[in-house]
Design a protein around this motif. Structure first.
Motif, PDB file in Angstrom:
ATOM      1  N   ALA A 134       0.926  -0.690  -0.214  1.00  0.00           N
ATOM      2  CA  ALA A 134      -0.094   0.052   0.731  1.00  0.00           C
ATOM      3  C   ALA A 134       1.019   0.969   0.063  1.00  0.00           C
ATOM      4  O   ALA A 134       0.540   2.126  -0.342  1.00  0.00           O
ATOM      5  CB  ALA A 134      -0.828  -0.118   0.929  1.00  0.00           C
ATOM      6  N   TRP A 135       2.245   0.802   0.954  1.00  0.00           N
ATOM      7  CA  TRP A 135       2.634   2.189   0.873  1.00  0.00           C
ATOM      8  C   TRP A 135       3.511   2.520  -0.466  1.00  0.00           C
ATOM      9  O   TRP A 135       3.784   3.700  -0.913  1.00  0.00           O
ATOM     10  CB  TRP A 135       3.530   2.431   1.875  1.00  0.00           C
ATOM     11  CG  TRP A 135       3.803   2.399   3.203  1.00  0.00           C
ATOM     12  CD1 TRP A 135       3.778   1.289   3.992  1.00  0.00           C
ATOM     13  CD2 TRP A 135       3.396   3.801   4.110  1.00  0.00           C
ATOM     14  NE1 TRP A 135       3.283   2.055   5.187  1.00  0.00           N
ATOM     15  CE2 TRP A 135       2.988   3.607   4.931  1.00  0.00           C
ATOM     16  CE3 TRP A 135       3.442   4.931   3.632  1.00  0.00           C
ATOM     17  CZ2 TRP A 135       2.959   4.026   5.964  1.00  0.00           C
ATOM     18  CZ3 TRP A 135       3.461   5.590   4.739  1.00  0.00           C
ATOM     19  CH2 TRP A 135       2.722   5.803   5.551  1.00  0.00           C
ATOM     20  N   ASN A 136       4.216   1.851  -1.300  1.00  0.00           N
ATOM     21  CA  ASN A 136       4.382   1.933  -2.673  1.00  0.00           C
ATOM     22  C   ASN A 136       3.332   2.250  -3.284  1.00  0.00           C
ATOM     23  O   ASN A 136       3.853   2.820  -4.294  1.00  0.00           O
ATOM     24  CB  ASN A 136       4.589   0.417  -3.154  1.00  0.00           C
ATOM     25  CG  ASN A 136       6.190  -0.124  -4.437  1.00  0.00           C
ATOM     26  OD1 ASN A 136       6.319   0.639  -4.983  1.00  0.00           O
ATOM     27  ND2 ASN A 136       4.213  -0.306  -5.621  1.00  0.00           N
ATOM     28  N   ASN A 137       1.673   0.932  -3.781  1.00  0.00           N
ATOM     29  CA  ASN A 137       1.405   2.082  -4.324  1.00  0.00           C
ATOM     30  C   ASN A 137       0.672   3.227  -4.512  1.00  0.00           C
ATOM     31  O   ASN A 137       0.291   4.573  -5.084  1.00  0.00           O
ATOM     32  CB  ASN A 137      -0.268   1.079  -4.152  1.00  0.00           C
ATOM     33  CG  ASN A 137      -0.088  -0.400  -5.086  1.00  0.00           C
ATOM     34  OD1 ASN A 137       0.831  -0.315  -5.076  1.00  0.00           O
ATOM     35  ND2 ASN A 137      -0.747  -0.893  -4.234  1.00  0.00           N
ATOM     36  N   ARG A 138       0.559   4.077  -2.933  1.00  0.00           N
ATOM     37  CA  ARG A 138       0.780   5.251  -2.511  1.00  0.00           C
ATOM     38  C   ARG A 138       1.847   5.964  -3.391  1.00  0.00           C
ATOM     39  O   ARG A 138       1.353   7.529  -3.805  1.00  0.00           O
ATOM     40  CB  ARG A 138       0.767   5.399  -0.897  1.00  0.00           C
ATOM     41  CG  ARG A 138      -0.078   6.899  -0.430  1.00  0.00           C
ATOM     42  CD  ARG A 138       0.443   6.781   0.947  1.00  0.00           C
ATOM     43  NE  ARG A 138       0.152   8.102   1.666  1.00  0.00           N
ATOM     44  CZ  ARG A 138       0.636   8.940   2.165  1.00  0.00           C
ATOM     45  NH1 ARG A 138       2.137   8.810   2.259  1.00  0.00           N
ATOM     46  NH2 ARG A 138       0.359  10.280   2.452  1.00  0.00           N
ATOM     47  N   GLY A 139       2.682   5.365  -3.199  1.00  0.00           N
ATOM     48  CA  GLY A 139       4.197   6.385  -3.672  1.00  0.00           C
ATOM     49  C   GLY A 139       4.179   6.784  -5.243  1.00  0.00           C
ATOM     50  O   GLY A 139       3.784   7.877  -6.154  1.00  0.00           O
ATOM     51  N   VAL A 140       3.130   5.385  -6.276  1.00  0.00           N
ATOM     52  CA  VAL A 140       2.794   5.671  -7.089  1.00  0.00           C
ATOM     53  C   VAL A 140       1.761   6.938  -7.767  1.00  0.00           C
ATOM     54  O   VAL A 140       2.211   7.672  -8.683  1.00  0.00           O
ATOM     55  CB  VAL A 140       2.660   4.294  -8.007  1.00  0.00           C
ATOM     56  CG1 VAL A 140       2.063   4.331  -8.717  1.00  0.00           C
ATOM     57  CG2 VAL A 140       3.558   2.799  -7.688  1.00  0.00           C
TER      58      VAL A 140
END
Length: 534
Positions: free
Chosen positions: A270-276
């Motif tokens: 979720a942190w990665n997708n938020r960054g994307v």
């Protein structure tokens, strides 16, 4: 509650054979019989566990330990023989098997020797057998990663296809069916009992041992099953964020990921997708913070390192970008994307030799990547290695004849090359088809541009067509500058420029129009004409 507990058990069972937990030692006084050879059914069962492990993040060392734990039955030659049989069945089946194929490719990218290479080849054949041949691009930085946890119906466990089943598709079996398989297949029973480190030939004992080890390893699972709301709610917000991201609702997706992270703060995906999402919205500093948090939680998360590197590159923080890409390739040495991105960052720092080494590594992994052949040609041109640059452009064009960037780059290198390299030229199928492309200097430059126009038309690629005509006009103008007297080459340049201006609407190609107007103004001033004629 029982359904929730059972699903937890299923997910744990899938990962059991790869856990790093401490096992009870086998008493020295017990002498076990040599294990029986694996049947095709056994291979498929173990292979499904291996692919599941890789899908959940197993890296090279973990995969190698998987085979080491099998002893003599983990020999590469035995597995490769079975994989070839398995692949033949898959390829003979009309079923697409895309998910299985993608996981087989993923195993190959981990880098585990011949087993991985054969898996990769079979997976790629499955993915491409119905698709036209084309260069494969690396996955975009905006990829959204999803949970891949198993979510089976009640009282089902992941198992295997029956031996010889057409297509070799993996199935699920019920608990009762698993017991029957263990009763009928002594090899499978022995394999699982060895993995569990128990001395038994009773399938019921094995199933009970699975339950006991699960309860010991997950003492809070029953409690979580009784109160699953927080975990389920977090997953619901996560899935909603993915759906919103796919629909282009980026701000809403961030809000959903935030709700997920409030309930599950260690969800690195979720942190990665938020960054994307933040990166795509231009919130680059916030994106860096999100990717950094994902990496803090899971230091070997390749996608977050690669995404962080791309974001640093957007911020022109190139040294930090290279450091991120270096970490990405350390984690995933057989994936071309991070090597390509690393090369681009190095090239922007004018570190051309290092950039060239990164591009060469990409092409070792993915030889038909036309864009990298083109960018490699640009790098060689900047190093004044013009004949090698031409050879690289020709490789790109052999894969994609309508690549106008490569035709223009080739022309520029041909102009500056002192002489033809006969060996490199003899290897170029592009030059073999048109001997005029073996010319160098002015004639070689124009030959490349004119040849490009045979494949890049106004209909199929109007911008490329316009860029090639602009390049021809520029070539005529530069040649005319050698002689200050009135020169017919200048008139040829004007014809090329005006052809583009009259054929391509300014509203659709404003940047190209502006550039050509500047070129035309410069040329007309050299002729002593007023600028209004432009």
């Amino acid at each position: 509650m029982l359904k929730q507990l059972w699903r937890s058990l299923v997910r744990w069972f899938q990962r059991l054979f790869g856990t790093g937990g401490r096992r009870n030692p086998t008493p020295a006084s017990v002498r076990s019989e040599p294990p029986k050879p694996l049947t095709d059914t056994d291979y498929e069962f173990l292979y499904s566990q291996l692919l599941e492990g890789v899908a959940h993040g197993w890296q090279q060392d973990r995969v190698l330990r998987f085979f080491e734990s099998l002893g003599d039955r983990g020999q590469s030659s035995l597995w490769v023989g079975w994989l070839n049989r398995f692949g033949e069945r898959l390829l003979a089946s009309p079923a697409p098997n895309n998910e299985l194929a993608a996981r087989m490719v993923q195993l190959g990218q981990v880098g585990c020797g011949e087993i991985g290479e054969v898996s990769y080849d079979i997976g790629m054949q499955l993915l491409t057998r119905n698709a036209p041949a084309r260069a494969v691009n690396p996955p975009p930085v905006s990829s959204i990663y999803e949970y891949e946890e198993f979510d089976a119906p009640e009282e089902e466990v992941p198992a295997v296809s029956e031996e010889g089943e057409e297509g070799g598709e993996l199935k699920t079996v019920t608990l009762d069916e698993l017991l029957v398989m263990l009763q009928q297949d002594s090899g499978l029973l022995q394999q699982i009992s060895e993995q569990l480190q128990i001395e038994t030939t009773d399938p019921q004992v094995i199933v009970q041992a699975l339950m006991n080890q699960f309860n010991a390893a997950n003492p809070s699972s029953a409690e979580e099953a009784e109160n699953p709301s927080s975990a389920e709610e977090a997953e619901a917000w996560f899935n909603q964020g993915n759906q919103q991201a796919s629909a282009g609702e980026l701000s809403d997706a961030i809000a959903s990921y935030d709700r997920c992270l409030a309930l599950s703060p260690d969800n690195y995906i979720a942190w990665n997708n938020r960054g994307v999402m933040q990166k795509n919205l231009g919130q680059l500093q916030d994106a860096i913070a999100s990717f950094s948090k994902a990496i803090e939680i899971k230091p070997d998360f390749y996608e977050a390192w690669n995404n962080q590197g791309n974001t640093f590159q957007d911020l022109d923080r190139l040294e930090e970008a290279i450091a991120s890409f270096d970490k990405a390739v350390e984690i995933k040495a057989n994936d071309p994307e991070a090597f390509y991105n690393r090369g681009l960052a190095l090239e922007n720092l004018n570190r051309y030799e290092e950039a060239l080494a990164s591009f060469d590594r990409v092409l070792q992994l993915q030889p038909n990547y036309s864009e990298v052949w083109m960018v490699r040609g640009e790098t060689l041109h900047r190093l004044a290695r013009y004949e090698e640059a031409i050879a690289s452009y020709d490789q790109a064009l052999q894969l994609k004849l309508d690549d106008w960037d490569s035709w223009i780059g080739r022309g520029k290198s041909a102009l500056l090359s002192a002489s033809l390299d006969p060996l490199l030229s003899s290897l170029s199928k592009v030059a073999q088809n048109n001997p005029a492309l073996n010319q160098r200097g002015d004639e070689g430059q124009l030959a490349s541009y004119e040849e490009g126009l045979k494949y890049v038309s106004q209909d199929n690629n109007p911008e490329g067509w316009g860029r090639l005509h602009q390049a021809i006009g520029n070539a005529y103008y530069e040649r005319s500058q050698v002689n200050p007297e009135p020169n017919p080459l200048r008139q040829k340049a004007i014809i090329e420029y005006e052809q583009v201006l009259s054929s391509l609407p300014e509203a659709d190609f404003p940047e190209l129009h502006q550039e050509i107007l500047q070129d035309l103004l410069q040329l007309q001033q050299s002729l002593g004409r007023p600028s209004e004629e432009s």
